[in-house]
Design a protein around this motif. Sequence first.
Motif, PDB file in Angstrom:
ATOM      1  N   LEU A  48      15.416  -6.686   0.974  1.00  0.00           N
ATOM      2  CA  LEU A  48      15.950  -5.640   0.641  1.00  0.00           C
ATOM      3  C   LEU A  48      17.417  -6.196   0.334  1.00  0.00           C
ATOM      4  CD1 LEU A  48      14.788  -2.805   2.940  1.00  0.00           C
ATOM      5  CD2 LEU A  48      14.385  -3.200   0.645  1.00  0.00           C
ATOM      6  N   PRO A  74      10.774  -7.673  -2.643  1.00  0.00           N
ATOM      7  CA  PRO A  74      10.106  -6.876  -1.206  1.00  0.00           C
ATOM      8  C   PRO A  74       8.746  -6.388  -1.886  1.00  0.00           C
ATOM      9  CG  PRO A  74      12.129  -5.642  -1.942  1.00  0.00           C
ATOM     10  CD  PRO A  74      12.146  -6.947  -2.924  1.00  0.00           C
ATOM     11  N   ARG A  75       8.563  -6.078  -3.264  1.00  0.00           N
ATOM     12  CA  ARG A  75       7.285  -5.695  -3.685  1.00  0.00           C
ATOM     13  C   ARG A  75       6.056  -6.736  -3.528  1.00  0.00           C
ATOM     14  NH1 ARG A  75      11.374  -4.395  -6.927  1.00  0.00           N
ATOM     15  NH2 ARG A  75      11.670  -2.132  -6.968  1.00  0.00           N
ATOM     16  N   CYS A  87      11.661   7.737   7.701  1.00  0.00           N
ATOM     17  CA  CYS A  87      11.534   7.310   6.406  1.00  0.00           C
ATOM     18  C   CYS A  87      10.229   7.483   5.430  1.00  0.00           C
ATOM     19  CB  CYS A  87      12.231   5.897   6.134  1.00  0.00           C
ATOM     20  SG  CYS A  87      12.976   5.762   4.249  1.00  0.00           S
ATOM     21  N   PHE A  89       7.660   9.792   3.169  1.00  0.00           N
ATOM     22  CA  PHE A  89       8.009  10.394   1.838  1.00  0.00           C
ATOM     23  C   PHE A  89       8.042  12.075   2.062  1.00  0.00           C
ATOM     24  CE2 PHE A  89       6.366   6.283   0.549  1.00  0.00           C
ATOM     25  CZ  PHE A  89       7.609   6.081  -0.197  1.00  0.00           C
ATOM     26  N   ARG A 144      -1.096  -1.436   4.343  1.00  0.00           N
ATOM     27  CA  ARG A 144      -1.402  -2.446   3.338  1.00  0.00           C
ATOM     28  C   ARG A 144      -1.974  -3.628   3.978  1.00  0.00           C
ATOM     29  NH1 ARG A 144       3.480  -4.078  -0.103  1.00  0.00           N
ATOM     30  NH2 ARG A 144       2.292  -4.661  -1.651  1.00  0.00           N
TER      31      ARG A 144
ATOM     32  N   ARG B 116      16.719   4.742   1.173  1.00  0.00           N
ATOM     33  CA  ARG B 116      15.761   4.353   1.750  1.00  0.00           C
ATOM     34  C   ARG B 116      14.242   4.430   1.237  1.00  0.00           C
ATOM     35  NH1 ARG B 116      16.502   5.406   7.454  1.00  0.00           N
ATOM     36  NH2 ARG B 116      16.781   7.300   6.375  1.00  0.00           N
ATOM     37  N   LEU B 117      14.219   5.868   0.839  1.00  0.00           N
ATOM     38  CA  LEU B 117      12.845   6.227   0.048  1.00  0.00           C
ATOM     39  C   LEU B 117      12.441   4.931  -0.954  1.00  0.00           C
ATOM     40  CD1 LEU B 117      12.879   9.966  -0.059  1.00  0.00           C
ATOM     41  CD2 LEU B 117      11.927   8.667   1.853  1.00  0.00           C
ATOM     42  N   GLU B 119      13.516   2.019  -1.155  1.00  0.00           N
ATOM     43  CA  GLU B 119      13.488   0.558  -0.375  1.00  0.00           C
ATOM     44  C   GLU B 119      12.085   0.798   0.159  1.00  0.00           C
ATOM     45  OE1 GLU B 119      18.080  -0.333   0.779  1.00  0.00           O
ATOM     46  OE2 GLU B 119      16.648   0.311   2.173  1.00  0.00           O
ATOM     47  N   SER B 120      11.589   1.889   0.919  1.00  0.00           N
ATOM     48  CA  SER B 120      10.236   1.942   1.243  1.00  0.00           C
ATOM     49  C   SER B 120       9.181   1.836   0.323  1.00  0.00           C
ATOM     50  CB  SER B 120      10.233   3.245   2.293  1.00  0.00           C
ATOM     51  OG  SER B 120       9.117   3.159   2.819  1.00  0.00           O
ATOM     52  N   ALA B 121       9.538   2.496  -0.717  1.00  0.00           N
ATOM     53  CA  ALA B 121       8.428   2.478  -2.047  1.00  0.00           C
ATOM     54  C   ALA B 121       8.438   0.837  -2.468  1.00  0.00           C
ATOM     55  CB  ALA B 121       9.164   3.436  -3.005  1.00  0.00           C
ATOM     56  N   ALA B 122       9.534   0.250  -2.440  1.00  0.00           N
ATOM     57  CA  ALA B 122       9.467  -1.167  -2.971  1.00  0.00           C
ATOM     58  C   ALA B 122       8.804  -2.132  -1.765  1.00  0.00           C
ATOM     59  CB  ALA B 122      10.943  -1.794  -3.041  1.00  0.00           C
ATOM     60  N   ILE B 123       8.936  -1.758  -0.637  1.00  0.00           N
ATOM     61  CA  ILE B 123       8.058  -2.444   0.298  1.00  0.00           C
ATOM     62  C   ILE B 123       6.667  -2.336   0.381  1.00  0.00           C
ATOM     63  CG2 ILE B 123       7.992  -2.547   2.986  1.00  0.00           C
ATOM     64  CD1 ILE B 123      11.137  -2.751   2.926  1.00  0.00           C
ATOM     65  N   LEU B 124       6.286  -1.046  -0.301  1.00  0.00           N
ATOM     66  CA  LEU B 124       4.947  -0.640   0.023  1.00  0.00           C
ATOM     67  C   LEU B 124       4.518  -1.192  -1.394  1.00  0.00           C
ATOM     68  CD1 LEU B 124       5.220   2.867   1.578  1.00  0.00           C
ATOM     69  CD2 LEU B 124       4.129   0.828   2.390  1.00  0.00           C
ATOM     70  N   GLY B 125       5.169  -1.941  -2.106  1.00  0.00           N
ATOM     71  CA  GLY B 125       4.677  -2.476  -3.508  1.00  0.00           C
ATOM     72  C   GLY B 125       4.861  -1.924  -4.724  1.00  0.00           C
ATOM     73  N   LEU B 126       5.561  -0.609  -4.639  1.00  0.00           N
ATOM     74  CA  LEU B 126       5.860   0.085  -6.187  1.00  0.00           C
ATOM     75  C   LEU B 126       6.610  -0.526  -6.876  1.00  0.00           C
ATOM     76  CD1 LEU B 126       4.070   2.186  -4.635  1.00  0.00           C
ATOM     77  CD2 LEU B 126       5.751   3.914  -5.555  1.00  0.00           C
ATOM     78  N   SER B 127       6.382  -0.695  -8.206  1.00  0.00           N
ATOM     79  CA  SER B 127       7.359  -1.076  -9.192  1.00  0.00           C
ATOM     80  C   SER B 127       8.475  -0.043  -9.367  1.00  0.00           C
ATOM     81  CB  SER B 127       6.790  -1.318 -10.687  1.00  0.00           C
ATOM     82  OG  SER B 127       6.318  -0.108 -11.112  1.00  0.00           O
ATOM     83  N   ARG B 128       9.710  -0.387  -9.998  1.00  0.00           N
ATOM     84  CA  ARG B 128      10.601   0.797 -10.274  1.00  0.00           C
ATOM     85  C   ARG B 128      10.117   1.943 -11.044  1.00  0.00           C
ATOM     86  NH1 ARG B 128      16.403  -2.604 -10.679  1.00  0.00           N
ATOM     87  NH2 ARG B 128      16.959  -2.408  -8.629  1.00  0.00           N
TER      88      ARG B 128
END
Lengths: 227, 218
Positions: A48, A74-75, A87, A89, A144, B116-117, B119-128
């Motif tokens: 990040l 990070p993705r 955090c 959703f 995951r 952070r939502l 950031e969390s989505a990015a860490i979970l592998g989601l594209s922008r």
Amino acid sequence: MSLHAAIRKRLPHFELNVELRCAPGKLTAIVGPSGAGKTTLVRLLAGLERPDQGFIRLGETTWVDTGRRVFVSPRKRGLGLVFQDYCLFPHLSVRRNVAFAAEDDHRVDELLRLFGIRHLQDRKPSAISGGERQRAAFCQALARNPSLLLLDEPFSALDAATRETLRRELKELKTSLDIPVIHVTHDLTEARFLGDAIMPVVNGCITPDWLERQYAPCLGETSGSPA
Amino acid sequence: MDWSPLLLSAKLALLTTVLIPVAAAPLAYVLAFFRFPGKSLLDAFVTLPMVLPPTVLGFGLLVCFGPNAFLGGVWEDFFGQRLVFSFSAVVLASLIFNLPFAVQPMRASFEKLDSRLLESAAILGLSRTAAFFRVVLPNCLGGLAAASILVFAHSLGEFGVILMVGGSIPGETKVASIAIFEAVEALRYDDAFRMSALLVPVSFAVLLIINRINQRNA
């Protein structure tokens, strides 16, 4: 796969300069006072934030190497991160939060059962307690099958009883996960209880003396006279 | 009295409201979360229709929509019809004119979202892009609704830009505001009053709805 990282990053008041290693199935607890750079360290490991200098390797995979201009987003790191205040959703149910990035439904069911929140799967995060939310956040991070688990003060927003329960659950879980776990906390008791290794960070640097200083008053009180 | 200008205004407002999120939401997302060279230029360019006199914007669009201009020429080649002085030109002009009125509230709503939502989505592998559809939009529905309703109300009252690119063709480009202007010029005050009397409560109701949405999102 073991984690090995050596990172430097200039922060407003000091330079973060840390080297850490963590083997699979082990938990490294990073302790230190507020503002010591612990959360920045987690954010750097997660991708990040970018370090000014250094590297982060997980097994044979290089996530960051400033010398070779490597930076994996990070993705693509495939790690799990649990934030201090969950955090999750807010628009999704607990189940859909856990399934958000999961590869299969069986894994989701397995995790919901493991963390004892299957009966809450249709509720929104706002309709469950703090402890239940944190369990859901753990499920989401593990869904995951991550290669590294980062925990940023995951229990600090919880009441004492829930904190104690979750600590015990995490201690049981960490060996079965067989991945490196980095756990940031300012709570020394928690670090000692969970950590296979404890890394005290003060003003961005590893400071073993700080740990001794924290223990010294307790030792003085309990020992009374030299043994 | 001819009610077709009111119906045309309603049709224009509805079309603009339905179509504008397609352009405004991605722009608002980019302006809210992305850092790139020229961002302030893009920001100023998107906001420009808000501060330009409608006649100036209308004149610019009239030139761009003309058959000898690039946009007007491409349109004519593709659809086989002239763009300028058509209902399509009015809709396009309305979309451009309303863009900042949609982008600003959407951007404000996106910026209020806990970063952070994402950031969390990015860490979970989601594209922008995936994060935009799966995290940002569902959590900013209130802001999107407020923006759409504001655009609807704004479209109902458009005058200068519409007159410049559409003229006043009955049933095609003669919307309520133009019809009211023409009725006043022709001293048909009764017609002007009747149409105005319908637009005032609609606009008032829209503002009430926006206030309710904003209060709920506060």
